[in-house]
Scaffold this motif. Structure first.
Motif, PDB file in Angstrom:
ATOM      1  N   ALA A  47       0.824  -1.209   0.000  1.00  0.00           N
ATOM      2  CA  ALA A  47       0.000   0.000   0.000  1.00  0.00           C
ATOM      3  C   ALA A  47       0.862   1.263   0.000  1.00  0.00           C
ATOM      4  N   LEU A  48       1.875   1.290   0.850  1.00  0.00           N
ATOM      5  CA  LEU A  48       2.758   2.453   0.880  1.00  0.00           C
ATOM      6  C   LEU A  48       3.436   2.649  -0.470  1.00  0.00           C
ATOM      7  N   GLY A  49       3.812   1.548  -1.088  1.00  0.00           N
ATOM      8  CA  GLY A  49       4.488   1.624  -2.376  1.00  0.00           C
ATOM      9  C   GLY A  49       3.619   2.218  -3.468  1.00  0.00           C
ATOM     10  N   TRP A  50       2.380   1.706  -3.618  1.00  0.00           N
ATOM     11  CA  TRP A  50       1.575   2.185  -4.742  1.00  0.00           C
ATOM     12  C   TRP A  50       1.022   3.597  -4.487  1.00  0.00           C
ATOM     13  N   ILE A  51       0.802   3.944  -3.226  1.00  0.00           N
ATOM     14  CA  ILE A  51       0.328   5.305  -2.928  1.00  0.00           C
ATOM     15  C   ILE A  51       1.406   6.326  -3.259  1.00  0.00           C
ATOM     16  N   PHE A 217      18.533  12.419 -11.448  1.00  0.00           N
ATOM     17  CA  PHE A 217      17.637  11.258 -11.409  1.00  0.00           C
ATOM     18  C   PHE A 217      18.301  10.100 -10.660  1.00  0.00           C
ATOM     19  N   ALA A 218      19.567   9.831 -10.982  1.00  0.00           N
ATOM     20  CA  ALA A 218      20.272   8.709 -10.352  1.00  0.00           C
ATOM     21  C   ALA A 218      20.437   8.923  -8.853  1.00  0.00           C
ATOM     22  N   ILE A 219      20.814  10.153  -8.452  1.00  0.00           N
ATOM     23  CA  ILE A 219      21.011  10.429  -7.033  1.00  0.00           C
ATOM     24  C   ILE A 219      19.688  10.370  -6.275  1.00  0.00           C
ATOM     25  N   GLN A 220      18.646  10.912  -6.859  1.00  0.00           N
ATOM     26  CA  GLN A 220      17.354  10.889  -6.184  1.00  0.00           C
ATOM     27  C   GLN A 220      16.765   9.478  -6.139  1.00  0.00           C
ATOM     28  N   LEU A 221      17.093   8.661  -7.142  1.00  0.00           N
ATOM     29  CA  LEU A 221      16.663   7.263  -7.083  1.00  0.00           C
ATOM     30  C   LEU A 221      17.374   6.539  -5.955  1.00  0.00           C
ATOM     31  N   ALA A 222      18.677   6.801  -5.804  1.00  0.00           N
ATOM     32  CA  ALA A 222      19.421   6.226  -4.684  1.00  0.00           C
ATOM     33  C   ALA A 222      18.791   6.647  -3.362  1.00  0.00           C
ATOM     34  N   ASN A 223      18.448   7.926  -3.251  1.00  0.00           N
ATOM     35  CA  ASN A 223      17.863   8.448  -2.022  1.00  0.00           C
ATOM     36  C   ASN A 223      16.482   7.845  -1.765  1.00  0.00           C
ATOM     37  N   ALA A 224      15.676   7.749  -2.822  1.00  0.00           N
ATOM     38  CA  ALA A 224      14.318   7.212  -2.659  1.00  0.00           C
ATOM     39  C   ALA A 224      14.343   5.735  -2.292  1.00  0.00           C
ATOM     40  N   VAL A 225      15.179   4.967  -2.975  1.00  0.00           N
ATOM     41  CA  VAL A 225      15.300   3.539  -2.678  1.00  0.00           C
ATOM     42  C   VAL A 225      15.822   3.336  -1.254  1.00  0.00           C
ATOM     43  N   GLY A 226      16.751   4.208  -0.857  1.00  0.00           N
ATOM     44  CA  GLY A 226      17.382   4.031   0.437  1.00  0.00           C
ATOM     45  C   GLY A 226      16.556   4.458   1.625  1.00  0.00           C
ATOM     46  N   THR A 227      15.596   5.360   1.442  1.00  0.00           N
ATOM     47  CA  THR A 227      14.863   5.911   2.582  1.00  0.00           C
ATOM     48  C   THR A 227      13.396   5.508   2.656  1.00  0.00           C
ATOM     49  N   LEU A 228      12.806   5.038   1.565  1.00  0.00           N
ATOM     50  CA  LEU A 228      11.371   4.765   1.544  1.00  0.00           C
ATOM     51  C   LEU A 228      10.963   3.762   2.618  1.00  0.00           C
ATOM     52  N   TYR A 229      11.738   2.688   2.761  1.00  0.00           N
ATOM     53  CA  TYR A 229      11.402   1.642   3.721  1.00  0.00           C
ATOM     54  C   TYR A 229      12.303   1.674   4.948  1.00  0.00           C
ATOM     55  N   PRO A 348      11.815   9.167  -9.513  1.00  0.00           N
ATOM     56  CA  PRO A 348      12.351   8.098  -8.656  1.00  0.00           C
ATOM     57  C   PRO A 348      11.394   7.672  -7.545  1.00  0.00           C
ATOM     58  N   GLN A 349      10.557   8.603  -7.079  1.00  0.00           N
ATOM     59  CA  GLN A 349       9.579   8.234  -6.056  1.00  0.00           C
ATOM     60  C   GLN A 349       8.523   7.281  -6.608  1.00  0.00           C
ATOM     61  N   ALA A 350       8.260   7.389  -7.923  1.00  0.00           N
ATOM     62  CA  ALA A 350       7.325   6.473  -8.557  1.00  0.00           C
ATOM     63  C   ALA A 350       7.973   5.129  -8.852  1.00  0.00           C
ATOM     64  N   ILE A 351       9.246   5.172  -9.237  1.00  0.00           N
ATOM     65  CA  ILE A 351       9.952   3.945  -9.606  1.00  0.00           C
ATOM     66  C   ILE A 351      10.416   3.169  -8.386  1.00  0.00           C
TER      67      ILE A 351
END
Length: 391
Positions: A47-51, A217-229, A348-351
């Motif tokens: 749920a957190l992921g798709w929202i 994009f690459a840095i924000q993807l790293a940040n999003a992947v690293g902090t979301l969970y 990156p927040q979507a991916i």
């Protein structure tokens, strides 16, 4: 633009950015995970992921549209301030309503509104920098615009974890803070009306802007992947008894690294006239932080990663923002172009949720996830090197 901006203007922009940041970042770190977990404990990760993914997709559209419209706004209050006011009010209302929600659908709809409105607010605020700030001052100004990001995490997380009790009260507090902090910028008289450039605007992404976009994009993807969970990681892997408080501790340490590194790097970059070496070095440090987090899987390694991430991301926030403003192809379309560049923040927040979900479920948990985030950081360092118009 050749006249330096004053401390009052910088302070007003910084406060407005702080208000925007506290409204959108605090819920992602604490309130949304806890609210979703209370509604659907078994499906919280999905749920957190798709929202967050759905909200990010909407944001990718909202930011460039709002930026383009602000470029061509000719009110007597200026180009940017009407959009700051309108999007700030929309965010305030949506956050307040979000605190009353007890269904996944209700949370999703209102979080999408919050994200769309804060991205419209970001489009107007970010365009004010190239509008008003000379190139030789943009590193310092970008540092003070970047500082509210970590400071808002500390303030917001402290408020909703310690001071304010209850879901509705927490969201309402964030909404009122956001609205109050955009007021000084609205009272600044420097955003004068500017007529739009005649003719239909033409979208032109230069090679330098593409490379800079790719790096962000690459840095924000790293940040999003690293902090979301991160909250779930601290609870399920590190086994912290109070993961929300542990998130706050990590944010506090992270901010202690961001504040000095951001200001020092911004000043140093302005004086040297160089941007790329700072962006490359900071991207490598961000990658190192993710590797430490992934390989350690312990509380001490999380603390070490927070220090590295703070230093690396602090330098990156200040200098990359300044670099981006120097590779914009059109003075007349700054809001639109910065809105397009903001896709590198929101996409990156979507991916990340889908990517992280696949990695966690198929590759054995959080270690592969953070190794992937580290690889994204290194890719970001490589992508900024081909930029030619900025040293």
């Amino acid at each position: 633009m050749t006249t330096p901006v004053g401390k009052r203007w910088i302070g007003a922009l910084s406060l407005a950015t702080f208000g925007m940041s506290i409204a959108v970042l605090t819920p992602i770190q604490v309130l949304l995970p806890l609210q979703i977990e209370a509604i659907d404990p078994g499906g919280k990760v999905l749920a957190l992921g798709w929202i967050t993914a759905a909200a990010a997709v909407v944001s990718m559209v909202a930011c460039p549209i709002a930026g383009a419209l602000s470029d061509r706004t000719t009110s007597r209050f200026g180009r940017r301030r009407p959009w700051v006011l309108g999007s700030g009010l929309a965010c305030c209302v949506a956050l307040t309503a979000l605190g009353t929600q007890h269904t996944i659908l209700g949370v999703a709809v209102l979080w999408i509104v919050v994200q769309a409105s804060t991205n419209a607010l970001y489009a107007a605020l970010s365009a004010a920098v190239p509008d008003q700030v000379p190139v030789e001052q943009r590193g310092v100004v970008s540092a003070f615009v970047g500082l509210p990001l970590p400071l808002s995490l500390i303030t917001g997380t402290f408020l909703v974890s310690t001071v304010v009790t209850g879901q509705f009260a927490a969201y309402l507090t964030l909404a009122l803070i956001e609205l109050a902090l955009i007021l000084p910028f609205l009272l600044e008289p420097t955003d004068l009306p500017q007529p739009p450039t005649p003719g239909r605007p033409r979208l032109r992404l230069t090679p330098d802007l593409r490379w800079a976009f790719g790096c962000r994009f690459a840095i924000q993807l790293a940040n999003a992947v690293g902090t979301l969970y991160l909250l779930y990681y601290l609870r399920d892997v590190v086994h912290r008894p109070d993961p929300a408080t542990s998130v706050f501790v990590l944010i506090l340490i992270y901010t202690a690294g961001v504040v000095p590194s951001s200001v020092l790097a911004g000043r140093w970059s302005d004086r040297s006239g160089k941007r790329k070496p700072f962006v490359i070095a900071s991207s490598v440090v961000v990658a190192a932080a993710m590797l430490v987090l992934g390989l350690g899987n312990s509380w001490p390694s999380a603390l070490t990663a927070a220090i590295l991430m703070g230093v690396g991301y602090g330098v990156y926030l200040a200098v990359d923002n300044a670099l981006i403003t120097q590779v914009l192809p059109s003075d007349a379309d700054r809001g639109r172009d910065l809105g397009i560049v903001n896709i590198a923040n929101t996409a990156p927040q979507a991916i990340a949720p889908a990517l992280a979900g696949v990695v966690i479920t198929t590759l054995g948990g959080y270690t592969p996830l953070y190794l992937l985030a580290g690889a994204c950081g290194l890719i970001g360092a490589a992508l900024i090197q081909p930029v030619r118009s900025v040293r």
